[in-house]
Design an enzyme around this catalytic site. Sequence first.
Site, mmCIF file in Angstrom:
data_model
loop_
_atom_site.group_PDB
_atom_site.id
_atom_site.type_symbol
_atom_site.label_atom_id
_atom_site.label_comp_id
_atom_site.label_asym_id
_atom_site.label_seq_id
_atom_site.Cartn_x
_atom_site.Cartn_y
_atom_site.Cartn_z
ATOM 1 N N HIS A 48 34.122 86.551 80.586
ATOM 2 C CA HIS A 48 34.893 85.525 79.597
ATOM 3 C C HIS A 48 34.009 84.428 79.201
ATOM 4 O O HIS A 48 34.362 84.036 78.014
ATOM 5 C CB HIS A 48 36.112 84.695 80.930
ATOM 6 C CG HIS A 48 37.045 84.063 80.262
ATOM 7 N ND1 HIS A 48 36.660 82.385 80.629
ATOM 8 C CD2 HIS A 48 37.878 84.054 79.258
ATOM 9 C CE1 HIS A 48 37.784 81.707 79.873
ATOM 10 N NE2 HIS A 48 38.704 82.706 79.184
ATOM 11 N N ASP A 106 41.070 84.761 76.789
ATOM 12 C CA ASP A 106 41.821 84.457 78.264
ATOM 13 C C ASP A 106 42.411 85.690 78.656
ATOM 14 O O ASP A 106 42.600 85.640 79.720
ATOM 15 C CB ASP A 106 42.588 83.265 77.820
ATOM 16 C CG ASP A 106 41.818 82.070 77.529
ATOM 17 O OD1 ASP A 106 40.711 82.051 77.619
ATOM 18 O OD2 ASP A 106 42.610 81.113 77.196
#
Length: 122
Positions: free
Chosen positions: A47, A89
Amino acid sequence: DLWQFGQMILKETGKLPFPYYTTYGCYCGWGGQGQPKDATDRCCFVHDCCYGKLTNCKPKTDRYSYSRENGVIICGEGTPCEKQICECDKAAAVCFRENLRTYKXXYMAYPDVLCKKPAEKC
């Protein structure tokens, strides 16, 4: 933005992002260094890398459009930045769900001083 990311995490995992994911391992939360401790921490590493590839975007504050259909996150319309942030996300929230069974409570509030090994490259 971070609030939307938190909502995705909650819906995907059933866990509150704070405290379960904000201070987990070496990469969940602000910054990151060393080697990811496990699969969940690797979700955060990936991420961070995803955010790092974005140019002229503000992933922590830019709001984006998304919905859930039949339990699947669908990123909606918006600017290229908003769409890319949403996809970063979404991938992390799904990754957290897929690795729930190996989540280790011992890595919550993990001290940064234990993350000394050289960092991996994205």
